[in-house]
Design a protein around this motif. Sequence first.
Motif, PDB file in Angstrom:
ATOM      1  N   ALA A  50       2.300 -49.581  -4.965  1.00  0.00           N
ATOM      2  CA  ALA A  50       3.279 -49.614  -6.051  1.00  0.00           C
ATOM      3  C   ALA A  50       4.455 -50.532  -5.728  1.00  0.00           C
ATOM      4  CB  ALA A  50       3.778 -48.197  -6.347  1.00  0.00           C
TER       5      ALA A  50
ATOM      6  N   PRO B  14       6.717 -46.215 -10.234  1.00  0.00           N
ATOM      7  CA  PRO B  14       5.888 -45.037 -10.506  1.00  0.00           C
ATOM      8  C   PRO B  14       6.721 -43.774 -10.638  1.00  0.00           C
ATOM      9  CG  PRO B  14       5.834 -45.537  -8.171  1.00  0.00           C
ATOM     10  CD  PRO B  14       6.649 -46.625  -8.832  1.00  0.00           C
TER      11      PRO B  14
ATOM     12  N   ALA C 214      -0.328 -45.157  -1.766  1.00  0.00           N
ATOM     13  CA  ALA C 214       0.104 -45.365  -3.149  1.00  0.00           C
ATOM     14  C   ALA C 214       1.451 -46.074  -3.211  1.00  0.00           C
ATOM     15  CB  ALA C 214       0.174 -44.025  -3.880  1.00  0.00           C
ATOM     16  N   ARG C 215       2.372 -45.675  -2.362  1.00  0.00           N
ATOM     17  CA  ARG C 215       3.693 -46.304  -2.361  1.00  0.00           C
ATOM     18  C   ARG C 215       3.626 -47.748  -1.895  1.00  0.00           C
ATOM     19  NH1 ARG C 215       7.263 -41.136  -0.207  1.00  0.00           N
ATOM     20  NH2 ARG C 215       7.198 -40.030  -2.206  1.00  0.00           N
TER      21      ARG C 215
ATOM     22  N   HIS D 164       3.084 -43.356 -14.795  1.00  0.00           N
ATOM     23  CA  HIS D 164       2.788 -42.097 -14.112  1.00  0.00           C
ATOM     24  C   HIS D 164       1.722 -42.359 -13.055  1.00  0.00           C
ATOM     25  CE1 HIS D 164       5.197 -39.553 -16.716  1.00  0.00           C
ATOM     26  NE2 HIS D 164       4.815 -40.348 -17.707  1.00  0.00           N
ATOM     27  N   LEU D 165       1.960 -41.838 -11.867  1.00  0.00           N
ATOM     28  CA  LEU D 165       1.050 -41.991 -10.735  1.00  0.00           C
ATOM     29  C   LEU D 165       0.737 -40.595 -10.209  1.00  0.00           C
ATOM     30  CD1 LEU D 165      -0.432 -43.776  -8.682  1.00  0.00           C
ATOM     31  CD2 LEU D 165       1.722 -43.922  -7.403  1.00  0.00           C
ATOM     32  N   HIS D 166      -0.507 -40.183 -10.360  1.00  0.00           N
ATOM     33  CA  HIS D 166      -0.943 -38.847  -9.956  1.00  0.00           C
ATOM     34  C   HIS D 166      -1.678 -38.948  -8.623  1.00  0.00           C
ATOM     35  CE1 HIS D 166       0.085 -37.131 -13.891  1.00  0.00           C
ATOM     36  NE2 HIS D 166      -0.320 -38.302 -14.358  1.00  0.00           N
ATOM     37  N   LEU D 167      -1.193 -38.202  -7.634  1.00  0.00           N
ATOM     38  CA  LEU D 167      -1.743 -38.238  -6.281  1.00  0.00           C
ATOM     39  C   LEU D 167      -2.261 -36.846  -5.935  1.00  0.00           C
ATOM     40  CD1 LEU D 167       1.219 -40.231  -4.707  1.00  0.00           C
ATOM     41  CD2 LEU D 167      -0.916 -41.142  -5.639  1.00  0.00           C
TER      42      LEU D 167
ATOM     43  N   GLU E 193       5.969 -40.324  -9.634  1.00  0.00           N
ATOM     44  CA  GLU E 193       4.951 -39.677  -8.816  1.00  0.00           C
ATOM     45  C   GLU E 193       4.760 -38.215  -9.198  1.00  0.00           C
ATOM     46  OE1 GLU E 193       6.099 -40.189  -4.744  1.00  0.00           O
ATOM     47  OE2 GLU E 193       5.539 -42.307  -4.737  1.00  0.00           O
ATOM     48  N   HIS E 194       3.521 -37.857  -9.329  1.00  0.00           N
ATOM     49  CA  HIS E 194       3.117 -36.468  -9.533  1.00  0.00           C
ATOM     50  C   HIS E 194       2.207 -36.161  -8.347  1.00  0.00           C
ATOM     51  CE1 HIS E 194       4.369 -36.601 -13.833  1.00  0.00           C
ATOM     52  NE2 HIS E 194       4.006 -37.867 -13.716  1.00  0.00           N
ATOM     53  N   ILE E 195       2.705 -35.399  -7.393  1.00  0.00           N
ATOM     54  CA  ILE E 195       1.965 -35.162  -6.151  1.00  0.00           C
ATOM     55  C   ILE E 195       1.415 -33.739  -6.153  1.00  0.00           C
ATOM     56  CG2 ILE E 195       2.109 -35.138  -3.632  1.00  0.00           C
ATOM     57  CD1 ILE E 195       4.450 -37.146  -3.918  1.00  0.00           C
TER      58      ILE E 195
ATOM     59  N   THR F 202      -0.001 -40.616  -0.272  1.00  0.00           N
ATOM     60  CA  THR F 202       1.316 -41.028  -0.751  1.00  0.00           C
ATOM     61  C   THR F 202       1.734 -42.357  -0.128  1.00  0.00           C
ATOM     62  OG1 THR F 202       1.946 -38.723  -1.108  1.00  0.00           O
ATOM     63  CG2 THR F 202       3.736 -40.321  -0.953  1.00  0.00           C
TER      64      THR F 202
END
Length: 165
Positions: free
Chosen positions: A42, A50, A38-39, A22-25, A52-54, A35
């Motif tokens: 990742a 990931p 992060a990408r 899980h990746l929370h942004l 993604e939880h944006i 984003t």
Amino acid sequence: MDQAKWTKPMDEAMPHRQSYFHLHLISDSTGETLTMVARAAAAQYANVSPIEHIYPLVRTRKQLDVALAEIEESPGIVLYTLLDDELREMLAESCRKLSLPALFVLGPVLQLFQSYLGSAETKPRVGAQHLLNADYFKRIDALNFTMFHDDGQHTDDLEEADVVL
């Protein structure tokens, strides 16, 4: 999930060797910059992806509480670009309590700028990179002019064009 597992050495950091994480942004603006960063990071991990939880436009405590509830429900890496000191500290403290890795992505960059620029005045401005200025509106006007004249039917003001093909 046992939260203590997130503090173990890197080879044991991912319980059960999952193929995802899980990746929370969390951003106080559009989240576009966050984003992309992060990408890019990742993408360096070929065998794990990931989820993604944006959370864009997080500017109040209530909005942050929604993100924190999801982080607690689906623990993972937390990256953020919150400029509000109070929200940033609240998020960092919550991640510490959950033993989750969290990073204020702009922090190291802002520190570098400060060390180079010294006493230059700073003024936190959410979404400042997206400000609409005169050049932006000139481009929009040019685009509208082009679209209006692209079929050759409106020729009465073509002398206003910079280029005619």
